[in-house]
Design a protein around this motif. Structure first.
Motif, PDB file in Angstrom:
ATOM      1  N   ASN A  49       1.911   0.274 -12.069  1.00  0.00           N
ATOM      2  CA  ASN A  49       1.232   0.777 -13.264  1.00  0.00           C
ATOM      3  C   ASN A  49      -0.217   0.312 -13.368  1.00  0.00           C
ATOM      4  N   GLU A  50      -0.808  -0.098 -12.252  1.00  0.00           N
ATOM      5  CA  GLU A  50      -2.180  -0.622 -12.266  1.00  0.00           C
ATOM      6  C   GLU A  50      -3.135   0.318 -11.528  1.00  0.00           C
ATOM      7  N   GLY A  51      -3.191   1.573 -11.998  1.00  0.00           N
ATOM      8  CA  GLY A  51      -4.093   2.543 -11.401  1.00  0.00           C
ATOM      9  C   GLY A  51      -3.648   2.952 -10.006  1.00  0.00           C
ATOM     10  N   SER A  52      -4.436   3.826  -9.396  1.00  0.00           N
ATOM     11  CA  SER A  52      -4.077   4.337  -8.065  1.00  0.00           C
ATOM     12  C   SER A  52      -4.041   3.228  -7.023  1.00  0.00           C
ATOM     13  N   CYS A  53      -4.984   2.280  -7.098  1.00  0.00           N
ATOM     14  CA  CYS A  53      -5.060   1.222  -6.090  1.00  0.00           C
ATOM     15  C   CYS A  53      -3.906   0.230  -6.225  1.00  0.00           C
ATOM     16  N   GLY A  54      -3.645  -0.210  -7.451  1.00  0.00           N
ATOM     17  CA  GLY A  54      -2.530  -1.134  -7.656  1.00  0.00           C
ATOM     18  C   GLY A  54      -1.217  -0.524  -7.227  1.00  0.00           C
ATOM     19  N   ALA A  55      -1.046   0.774  -7.535  1.00  0.00           N
ATOM     20  CA  ALA A  55       0.188   1.472  -7.167  1.00  0.00           C
ATOM     21  C   ALA A  55       0.277   1.702  -5.668  1.00  0.00           C
ATOM     22  N   ALA A  56      -0.844   2.050  -5.020  1.00  0.00           N
ATOM     23  CA  ALA A  56      -0.849   2.276  -3.570  1.00  0.00           C
ATOM     24  C   ALA A  56      -0.479   1.008  -2.819  1.00  0.00           C
ATOM     25  N   ALA A  57      -1.010  -0.133  -3.292  1.00  0.00           N
ATOM     26  CA  ALA A  57      -0.682  -1.414  -2.658  1.00  0.00           C
ATOM     27  C   ALA A  57       0.780  -1.784  -2.920  1.00  0.00           C
ATOM     28  N   PHE A  58       1.256  -1.497  -4.128  1.00  0.00           N
ATOM     29  CA  PHE A  58       2.640  -1.830  -4.493  1.00  0.00           C
ATOM     30  C   PHE A  58       3.639  -0.964  -3.722  1.00  0.00           C
ATOM     31  N   ASN A  59       3.374   0.336  -3.688  1.00  0.00           N
ATOM     32  CA  ASN A  59       4.294   1.259  -3.013  1.00  0.00           C
ATOM     33  C   ASN A  59       4.085   1.325  -1.508  1.00  0.00           C
ATOM     34  N   LYS A  60       2.921   0.791  -1.071  1.00  0.00           N
ATOM     35  CA  LYS A  60       2.547   0.836   0.350  1.00  0.00           C
ATOM     36  C   LYS A  60       2.505   2.264   0.882  1.00  0.00           C
ATOM     37  N   GLU A  61       1.948   3.152   0.047  1.00  0.00           N
ATOM     38  CA  GLU A  61       1.744   4.534   0.449  1.00  0.00           C
ATOM     39  C   GLU A  61       0.634   5.141  -0.394  1.00  0.00           C
ATOM     40  N   MET A  62       0.095   6.255   0.098  1.00  0.00           N
ATOM     41  CA  MET A  62      -0.987   6.931  -0.609  1.00  0.00           C
ATOM     42  C   MET A  62      -0.557   7.325  -2.021  1.00  0.00           C
ATOM     43  N   VAL A  63      -1.480   7.147  -2.964  1.00  0.00           N
ATOM     44  CA  VAL A  63      -1.230   7.567  -4.349  1.00  0.00           C
ATOM     45  C   VAL A  63      -2.350   8.519  -4.769  1.00  0.00           C
ATOM     46  N   ASN A  64      -1.973   9.747  -5.078  1.00  0.00           N
ATOM     47  CA  ASN A  64      -2.938  10.780  -5.448  1.00  0.00           C
ATOM     48  C   ASN A  64      -2.757  11.126  -6.919  1.00  0.00           C
ATOM     49  N   VAL A  65      -3.791  10.873  -7.729  1.00  0.00           N
ATOM     50  CA  VAL A  65      -3.742  11.185  -9.166  1.00  0.00           C
ATOM     51  C   VAL A  65      -4.771  12.275  -9.439  1.00  0.00           C
ATOM     52  N   ASN A 116      -6.796  11.198 -16.796  1.00  0.00           N
ATOM     53  CA  ASN A 116      -6.641  11.168 -18.250  1.00  0.00           C
ATOM     54  C   ASN A 116      -5.185  11.333 -18.688  1.00  0.00           C
ATOM     55  N   GLU A 117      -4.388  12.017 -17.874  1.00  0.00           N
ATOM     56  CA  GLU A 117      -3.004  12.295 -18.258  1.00  0.00           C
ATOM     57  C   GLU A 117      -1.992  11.424 -17.523  1.00  0.00           C
ATOM     58  N   ASN A 118      -2.458  10.508 -16.691  1.00  0.00           N
ATOM     59  CA  ASN A 118      -1.528   9.723 -15.882  1.00  0.00           C
ATOM     60  C   ASN A 118      -1.298   8.344 -16.499  1.00  0.00           C
ATOM     61  N   PRO A 119      -0.051   7.945 -16.765  1.00  0.00           N
ATOM     62  CA  PRO A 119       0.234   6.668 -17.446  1.00  0.00           C
ATOM     63  C   PRO A 119      -0.157   5.436 -16.638  1.00  0.00           C
ATOM     64  N   MET A 120      -0.221   5.536 -15.320  1.00  0.00           N
ATOM     65  CA  MET A 120      -0.582   4.349 -14.527  1.00  0.00           C
ATOM     66  C   MET A 120      -2.051   3.956 -14.716  1.00  0.00           C
ATOM     67  N   TRP A 121      -2.835   4.857 -15.345  1.00  0.00           N
ATOM     68  CA  TRP A 121      -4.260   4.589 -15.546  1.00  0.00           C
ATOM     69  C   TRP A 121      -4.596   4.131 -16.965  1.00  0.00           C
ATOM     70  N   CYS A 181      -8.412  10.506  -8.726  1.00  0.00           N
ATOM     71  CA  CYS A 181      -8.534   9.386  -7.785  1.00  0.00           C
ATOM     72  C   CYS A 181      -7.397   9.451  -6.766  1.00  0.00           C
ATOM     73  N   ILE A 182      -7.746   9.231  -5.513  1.00  0.00           N
ATOM     74  CA  ILE A 182      -6.753   9.090  -4.455  1.00  0.00           C
ATOM     75  C   ILE A 182      -6.979   7.732  -3.794  1.00  0.00           C
ATOM     76  N   SER A 183      -5.908   6.991  -3.588  1.00  0.00           N
ATOM     77  CA  SER A 183      -6.021   5.654  -3.003  1.00  0.00           C
ATOM     78  C   SER A 183      -5.076   5.522  -1.817  1.00  0.00           C
ATOM     79  N   PHE A 184      -5.611   4.925  -0.728  1.00  0.00           N
ATOM     80  CA  PHE A 184      -4.834   4.689   0.483  1.00  0.00           C
ATOM     81  C   PHE A 184      -4.636   3.188   0.672  1.00  0.00           C
ATOM     82  N   PRO A 185      -3.416   2.731   0.930  1.00  0.00           N
ATOM     83  CA  PRO A 185      -3.255   1.327   1.327  1.00  0.00           C
ATOM     84  C   PRO A 185      -3.841   1.123   2.714  1.00  0.00           C
TER      85      PRO A 185
END
Length: 391
Positions: A128-144, A148-153, A168-172
């Protein structure tokens, strides 16, 4: 329609009144449609070729910088800037993973405001810590596609929207062994659903960041091994000698002083003889930790060898050295518990000073050693300053 059969658009012929197009007119429109399709496809091919050339040029630049040993900050900044140059309107960040705190730390964001860098400087690794926090947590790409409508942000939405970003798109970023090194994020000014080709494009730059970060981590590891004791993780002799040389130079430039301490553990051999080296090593590690806590940023402590430690201080007064010696003696004398056994040692400390007692490291070590044996002769668990009567 393209040559591969995919549709790229439509060509419409419209009249203000009902009209039946002749076969000749229809054929002419079809010919025009085919001609426009070729023009559009050619334009796309030219753009793709241009982008491919820019990509190769950017890759070569980054790889050259890595090979030449450019600073990690320059390499990572150039990775971000090259992506921003090729893909108009986006902004990039690179965050480094801190294993000890389980956080991501912002280390590159060359085109973003200081306010943005402050607010997103440290991000916990969590879904739940934005695209980067989630990408690191899930160890996979997170594309938002829509921040404005995404709860992780929720925590970061205000500053990101203020900066003008909607997606925002984030890659681990992983090492060659699969260890998490950080994240690479791309921010878009509008809502964005990425194509597979765009994702592959960004992944190539994420891989470059991986090469740079892993190389830096390996260099840091080699440097640490070269300058630190393997058992206690304290600075070793080489590191200590370099630090003393710097202290001497600073003292000579500013008419300052340098104090050197030698600590020897009293009766440490008894622990090794009675319980074995495993217990002795545990004592050394624990006492090294205590010494570091006593010193903090006041000076440097190093393992000289065996059960002997050395410390160096710039411009330390005798009262300061006395109080510190008492604090160290008290900390060292506390028992070390290991596998149900209480292990007890004390320490004897010798102190010498530059330039009062000597002007070289060898002199200070020799005189501190004399003072340390004077402390032992005085009953151990004690400290002594070097004087001409110390030997």
């Amino acid at each position: 329609m393209k040559r591969d059969g995919s549709v790229i658009g439509t060509l419409c012929a419209i009249d203000a009144v009902p009209y039946d197009f002749s076969e000749k007119e229809i054929k002419m429109i079809q010919t025009m449609s085919y001609y426009l399709s070729n023009l559009i496809e050619l334009d796309e091919e030219i753009e793709q070729k241009k982008q491919a050339e820019e990509l190769v040029s950017a890759h070569n630049l980054i790889l050259t910088e890595i090979a030449q040993g450019q600073s990690i900050s320059r390499v990572l900044n150039d990775i971000c800037l090259k992506v921003e140059q090729i893909v108009k309107g986006v902004r990039c960040t690179i965050l480094k993973f801190n294993h000890s705190t389980n956080n991501l730390q912002l280390i590159s964001a060359p085109s973003l405001s200081n306010e943005f860098k402050d607010k997103l400087g440290v991000i916990p690794v969590d879904r739940n810590e934005g695209s980067c926090g989630a990408a690191a947590f899930n160890k996979e790409m997170v594309n938002v596609p829509n921040i404005n409508e995404n709860p992780m942000w929720v925590r970061y939405k205000e500053i990101v929207l203020k900066e003008g970003f909607q997606a925002c798109i984030s890659f681990p970023i992983f090492s060659s062994k699969g260890d998490l090194l950080g994240t690479f994020a791309i921010y878009y000014p509008k809502e964005k659903h990425l194509l597979d080709s765009e994702i592959k494009f960004f992944q190539q730059f994420s891989s470059l960041a991986s090469i740079a970060l892993e190389k830096k981590a390996n260099e840091d590891k080699i440097h640490f091994i070269a300058y630190h004791d393997e058992l206690t993780k304290l600075p070793n002799r080489l590191h200590f000698k370099e630090q003393v040389a710097l202290a001497f130079n600073q003292a000579m430039l500013n008419a300052g002083t340098v104090a050197l301490m030698i600590l020897d553990l009293d009766n440490f051999k008894t622990i090794n003889d009675s319980y074995g080296h495993l217990y002795g090593d545990e004592v050394l590690k624990e006492l090294s930790f205590r010494l570091s806590n006593c010193i903090l940023d006041k000076g440097m402590v190093a393992r000289w060898g065996g059960d002997e430690f050395v410390l160096v201080f710039n411009n330390a007064s005798d009262p300061f050295l006395e109080e510190l010696s008492k604090q160290i003696i008290e900390e060292i004398s506390k028992p070390v518990s290991f596998q149900g056994v209480e292990l007890c040692v004390t320490t004897s400390i010798g102190i010498s000073r530059f330039p009062t007692d000597g002007t070289t490291l060898s002199d200070l070590l020799k005189f501190a050693d004399y003072a340390m044996y004077q402390a032992k002769d005085n009953g151990k668990n004690n400290f002594a300053f070097y004087t001409s009567r110390s030997y």
